[in-house]
Design an enzyme around this catalytic site. Structure first.
Site, PDB file in Angstrom:
ATOM      1  N   TYR A   1      42.460  40.899  47.083  1.00  0.00           N
ATOM      2  CA  TYR A   1      41.341  40.962  46.137  1.00  0.00           C
ATOM      3  C   TYR A   1      41.682  40.204  44.859  1.00  0.00           C
ATOM      4  O   TYR A   1      40.940  39.321  44.415  1.00  0.00           O
ATOM      5  CB  TYR A   1      40.978  42.426  45.794  1.00  0.00           C
ATOM      6  CG  TYR A   1      40.165  42.510  44.531  1.00  0.00           C
ATOM      7  CD1 TYR A   1      38.838  42.093  44.511  1.00  0.00           C
ATOM      8  CD2 TYR A   1      40.745  42.938  43.321  1.00  0.00           C
ATOM      9  CE1 TYR A   1      38.107  42.103  43.332  1.00  0.00           C
ATOM     10  CE2 TYR A   1      40.019  42.948  42.146  1.00  0.00           C
ATOM     11  CZ  TYR A   1      38.701  42.531  42.155  1.00  0.00           C
ATOM     12  OH  TYR A   1      37.983  42.527  40.982  1.00  0.00           O
TER      13      TYR A   1
ATOM     14  N   SER B   1      39.208  39.246  36.217  1.00  0.00           N
ATOM     15  CA  SER B   1      39.883  40.547  36.085  1.00  0.00           C
ATOM     16  C   SER B   1      41.254  40.374  35.458  1.00  0.00           C
ATOM     17  O   SER B   1      41.898  39.331  35.620  1.00  0.00           O
ATOM     18  CB  SER B   1      40.027  41.117  37.499  1.00  0.00           C
ATOM     19  OG  SER B   1      40.954  42.164  37.514  1.00  0.00           O
TER      20      SER B   1
ATOM     21  N   LYS C   1      40.400  36.352  42.778  1.00  0.00           N
ATOM     22  CA  LYS C   1      40.024  36.078  41.378  1.00  0.00           C
ATOM     23  C   LYS C   1      40.844  34.896  40.842  1.00  0.00           C
ATOM     24  O   LYS C   1      40.308  34.010  40.167  1.00  0.00           O
ATOM     25  CB  LYS C   1      40.250  37.318  40.504  1.00  0.00           C
ATOM     26  CG  LYS C   1      39.364  38.500  40.848  1.00  0.00           C
ATOM     27  CD  LYS C   1      37.891  38.220  40.584  1.00  0.00           C
ATOM     28  CE  LYS C   1      36.989  39.375  40.917  1.00  0.00           C
ATOM     29  NZ  LYS C   1      35.577  39.036  41.000  1.00  0.00           N
TER      30      LYS C   1
HETATM   31  P1  NAD Z   1      29.989  46.474  42.610  1.00  0.00           P
HETATM   32  O1  NAD Z   1      30.518  46.543  43.991  1.00  0.00           O
HETATM   33  O2  NAD Z   1      29.287  47.670  42.071  1.00  0.00           O
HETATM   34  O3  NAD Z   1      29.051  45.195  42.440  1.00  0.00           O
HETATM   35  C1  NAD Z   1      29.188  44.037  43.230  1.00  0.00           C
HETATM   36  C2  NAD Z   1      27.832  43.748  43.844  1.00  0.00           C
HETATM   37  O4  NAD Z   1      27.911  42.565  44.630  1.00  0.00           O
HETATM   38  C3  NAD Z   1      27.327  44.872  44.749  1.00  0.00           C
HETATM   39  O5  NAD Z   1      26.017  45.214  44.373  1.00  0.00           O
HETATM   40  C4  NAD Z   1      27.353  44.242  46.148  1.00  0.00           C
HETATM   41  O6  NAD Z   1      26.328  44.764  46.981  1.00  0.00           O
HETATM   42  C5  NAD Z   1      27.182  42.771  45.834  1.00  0.00           C
HETATM   43  N1  NAD Z   1      27.724  41.830  46.819  1.00  0.00           N
HETATM   44  C6  NAD Z   1      28.949  41.837  47.403  1.00  0.00           C
HETATM   45  N2  NAD Z   1      29.081  40.755  48.197  1.00  0.00           N
HETATM   46  C7  NAD Z   1      27.928  40.057  48.114  1.00  0.00           C
HETATM   47  C8  NAD Z   1      27.454  38.846  48.698  1.00  0.00           C
HETATM   48  N3  NAD Z   1      28.197  38.136  49.543  1.00  0.00           N
HETATM   49  N4  NAD Z   1      26.204  38.430  48.399  1.00  0.00           N
HETATM   50  C9  NAD Z   1      25.417  39.139  47.544  1.00  0.00           C
HETATM   51  N5  NAD Z   1      25.821  40.286  46.955  1.00  0.00           N
HETATM   52  C10 NAD Z   1      27.053  40.731  47.234  1.00  0.00           C
HETATM   53  O7  NAD Z   1      31.231  46.099  41.664  1.00  0.00           O
HETATM   54  P2  NAD Z   1      31.336  46.060  40.088  1.00  0.00           P
HETATM   55  O8  NAD Z   1      32.334  47.077  39.692  1.00  0.00           O
HETATM   56  O9  NAD Z   1      30.000  46.059  39.468  1.00  0.00           O
HETATM   57  O10 NAD Z   1      32.036  44.644  39.911  1.00  0.00           O
HETATM   58  C11 NAD Z   1      31.288  43.459  39.662  1.00  0.00           C
HETATM   59  C12 NAD Z   1      32.237  42.279  39.600  1.00  0.00           C
HETATM   60  O11 NAD Z   1      33.225  42.519  38.596  1.00  0.00           O
HETATM   61  C13 NAD Z   1      33.020  42.041  40.889  1.00  0.00           C
HETATM   62  O12 NAD Z   1      33.165  40.653  41.073  1.00  0.00           O
HETATM   63  C14 NAD Z   1      34.372  42.671  40.602  1.00  0.00           C
HETATM   64  O13 NAD Z   1      35.395  42.069  41.355  1.00  0.00           O
HETATM   65  C15 NAD Z   1      34.525  42.358  39.127  1.00  0.00           C
HETATM   66  N6  NAD Z   1      35.441  43.275  38.438  1.00  0.00           N
HETATM   67  C16 NAD Z   1      35.219  44.628  38.524  1.00  0.00           C
HETATM   68  C17 NAD Z   1      36.093  45.501  37.887  1.00  0.00           C
HETATM   69  C18 NAD Z   1      35.903  46.996  37.989  1.00  0.00           C
HETATM   70  O14 NAD Z   1      36.852  47.732  37.692  1.00  0.00           O
HETATM   71  N7  NAD Z   1      34.739  47.512  38.354  1.00  0.00           N
HETATM   72  C19 NAD Z   1      37.172  44.989  37.152  1.00  0.00           C
HETATM   73  C20 NAD Z   1      37.361  43.608  37.092  1.00  0.00           C
HETATM   74  C21 NAD Z   1      36.473  42.761  37.740  1.00  0.00           C
HETATM   75  C1  WQD Z   2      43.739  53.576  36.803  1.00  0.00           C
HETATM   76  C2  WQD Z   2      44.946  54.491  36.709  1.00  0.00           C
HETATM   77  C3  WQD Z   2      46.071  54.836  38.810  1.00  0.00           C
HETATM   78  C4  WQD Z   2      42.931  57.074  40.841  1.00  0.00           C
HETATM   79  C5  WQD Z   2      41.760  48.525  39.323  1.00  0.00           C
HETATM   80  C6  WQD Z   2      42.055  47.180  39.932  1.00  0.00           C
HETATM   81  C7  WQD Z   2      41.843  46.102  38.931  1.00  0.00           C
HETATM   82  C8  WQD Z   2      40.457  46.208  38.312  1.00  0.00           C
HETATM   83  C9  WQD Z   2      40.167  47.584  37.791  1.00  0.00           C
HETATM   84  C10 WQD Z   2      38.945  44.855  39.553  1.00  0.00           C
HETATM   85  C11 WQD Z   2      46.133  53.989  37.542  1.00  0.00           C
HETATM   86  C12 WQD Z   2      45.479  56.118  38.287  1.00  0.00           C
HETATM   87  C13 WQD Z   2      43.647  56.351  39.916  1.00  0.00           C
HETATM   88  C14 WQD Z   2      43.346  58.387  41.165  1.00  0.00           C
HETATM   89  C15 WQD Z   2      45.144  58.166  39.599  1.00  0.00           C
HETATM   90  N1  WQD Z   2      39.429  45.975  39.266  1.00  0.00           N
HETATM   91  N2  WQD Z   2      44.736  56.892  39.294  1.00  0.00           N
HETATM   92  N3  WQD Z   2      44.439  58.893  40.519  1.00  0.00           N
HETATM   93  O1  WQD Z   2      44.327  50.260  39.297  1.00  0.00           O
HETATM   94  O2  WQD Z   2      44.152  50.023  36.777  1.00  0.00           O
HETATM   95  O3  WQD Z   2      42.655  48.740  38.232  1.00  0.00           O
HETATM   96  O4  WQD Z   2      40.427  48.549  38.822  1.00  0.00           O
HETATM   97  O5  WQD Z   2      39.294  43.768  39.204  1.00  0.00           O
HETATM   98  O6  WQD Z   2      42.024  44.890  39.590  1.00  0.00           O
HETATM   99  O7  WQD Z   2      43.393  47.177  40.384  1.00  0.00           O
HETATM  100  O8  WQD Z   2      42.292  51.141  38.036  1.00  0.00           O
HETATM  101  O9  WQD Z   2      40.955  53.198  38.096  1.00  0.00           O
HETATM  102  O10 WQD Z   2      42.222  52.504  40.165  1.00  0.00           O
HETATM  103  O11 WQD Z   2      43.478  53.324  38.183  1.00  0.00           O
HETATM  104  O12 WQD Z   2      46.141  58.671  39.049  1.00  0.00           O
HETATM  105  O13 WQD Z   2      42.761  59.081  42.014  1.00  0.00           O
HETATM  106  O14 WQD Z   2      44.584  55.757  37.284  1.00  0.00           O
HETATM  107  O15 WQD Z   2      47.325  55.067  39.392  1.00  0.00           O
HETATM  108  O16 WQD Z   2      47.276  54.304  36.836  1.00  0.00           O
HETATM  109  P1  WQD Z   2      43.495  50.046  38.110  1.00  0.00           P
HETATM  110  P2  WQD Z   2      42.151  52.559  38.691  1.00  0.00           P
END
Ligand code: NAD
Ligand code: WQD
Length: 340
Positions: free
Chosen positions: A150, A125, A154
């Protein structure tokens, strides 16, 4: 045909990536504990791809089931999505986050070593750049302390993987996602958060569908053009394709290696710009108010994604308009998510 293990493949990004993998000719086995997802996402992926996905309902914390999965298949690579991902929740439950995210990854690396599966794509991330980096973020910036447990998982996993690479035969591509939004163009799969959404786009989508009254925009006095935070939003299907490109690149590599790649568009948009774009491209109004800042939010950050373009031959194909339309297509077809 190459067989790939996808951990967390029933989740939001995982399900879109499984679809891209199937369409690119990979065989896929998913392991997921369904703690934040439902089996239905993969049922729909199979319908879209007209191909089967083998599903193992287990946690990566369960070493016995994980080992049995490796021993039943001959994997050429692993894509590791599984983990807990809510920033706010991780402040309340740091132990669960360190336990789930770190131990799962260690168990996975143990199995990969034991069964000689060397290629790994890891979901990292933009949060690993910490609070003080100047955007656009490039991969040369050092890993920094993240602002939440969290984010810290990472950073720690990236460090662990680098050490494991140095001592063995692992080849790792860590993909640092910026802000994934949108849904597959079919409207059949998408983001389906449990409870009140933490992230912007699912919240906007739930206001649009009438599930929530109005959006609170967190902060209107940031040092940005319109006072609201700026982020690099990327279509989840482009992100999914980045994983296929990373696997294809890894398959050409012979030596142990660790490489990180930013996956973003390189263009920042403000929260207000997102709201306006959603209204323009869907015709649905989004009532909003400017509320207090959310603790931990940075004013603005976005990616320099040229490394992924140059080395992985990856490029974004979807526009901001596509991200808005596809979010709405998914949400309006599935007002209650996968329960609809
Ligand atoms: P998500 O929660 O939809 O997917 C994660 C999946 O992992 C889920 O299906 C959950 O049931 C499963 N899971 C959790 N713990 C587990 C375990 N111990 N064993 C087996 N399965 C398990 O989330 P996502 O948005 O699809 O994110 C996927 C990955 O990408 C995550 O590692 C997240 O940290 C990373 N990521 C997400 C974002 C984002 O904004 N969505 C941004 C950066 C990084
Ligand atoms: C985006 C913008 C909020 C909700 C997060 C994690 C990051 C990564 C992606 C996993 C910000 C604003 C949000 C709301 C708002 N995940 N906002 N009202 O915070 O950039 O990133 O998700 O790795 O680690 O921190 O994403 O979608 O939460 O917010 O105004 O109800 O929207 O303040 O500026 P963020 P987000």
């Amino acid at each position: 045909m190459e067989k790939v293990l996808v951990t967390g493949g029933a989740g939001y990004i995982g399900s879109h990536t499984v679809l891209s993998l199937l369409r690119s000719g990979f065989e896929v086995v998913v392991i997921d504990d369904l703690s934040n997802s439902s089996r239905e996402s993969l049922v729909r992926v199979q319908t879209l791809a007209q191909k089967n996905v083998e599903f193992v309902h287990a946690s990566l914390l369960d070493e016995t089931k994980l080992k049995a999965t490796f021993s039943a298949h001959n994997f050429s690579a692993v894509i590791h999505f599984a983990g807990l991902k809510a920033v706010g929740e991780s402040m309340q439950k740091p132990l669960s986050y360190y336990q789930n995210n770190l131990i799962s990854t260690l168990n996975l690396c143990q199995c990969m070593t034991e069964f000689k599966v060397n290629k790994l794509v890891f979901s990292s991330s933009a949060t690993v750049y910490g609070e003080h980096a100047t955007p656009p973020y490039t991969e040369e910036l050092p890993l920094s302390r993240a602002s939440s447990p969290y984010g810290q998982t990472k950073v720690m996993i990236e460090q662990m993987l680098q050490d494991i690479v140095k001592a063995g035969s692992l080849q790792v591509a860590s993909l640092r996602y910026f802000n994934p939004i949108g849904a597959d163009q079919s409207g059949l799969i998408g983001e389906d958060p449990l409870g009140i959404p933490n992230n912007l786009m699912p919240f906007v989508a739930q206001v649009a569908v009438g599930k929530r009254d109005k959006l609170s925009i967190f902060g209107g006095d940031y040092p940005t053009e319109d006072g609201t935070c700026e982020r690099d939003y990327i279509h989840v299907s482009d992100l999914a394709n980045g994983h296929v490109k990373a696997l294809q690149w890894l398959s050409l590599q012979q030596q142990p290696l660790y490489e990180a790649f930013n996956l973003g568009t390189g263009s920042p948009f403000s929260v207000l710009a997102i709201v306006k774009s959603f209204i323009r491209h869907t015709g649905v109004d989004i009532p909003f108010e400017i509320a207090a800042r959310r603790s931990g939010d940075l004013a603005a950050f976005w990616a320099d994604a040229s490394k992924a373009t140059n080395i992985l031959n990856w490029q974004c194909e979807y526009t901001l308009a596509d991200m808005m339309k596809d979010t709405w297509h998914w949400q309006s077809k599935n007002p209650q998510g996968y329960q609809s």
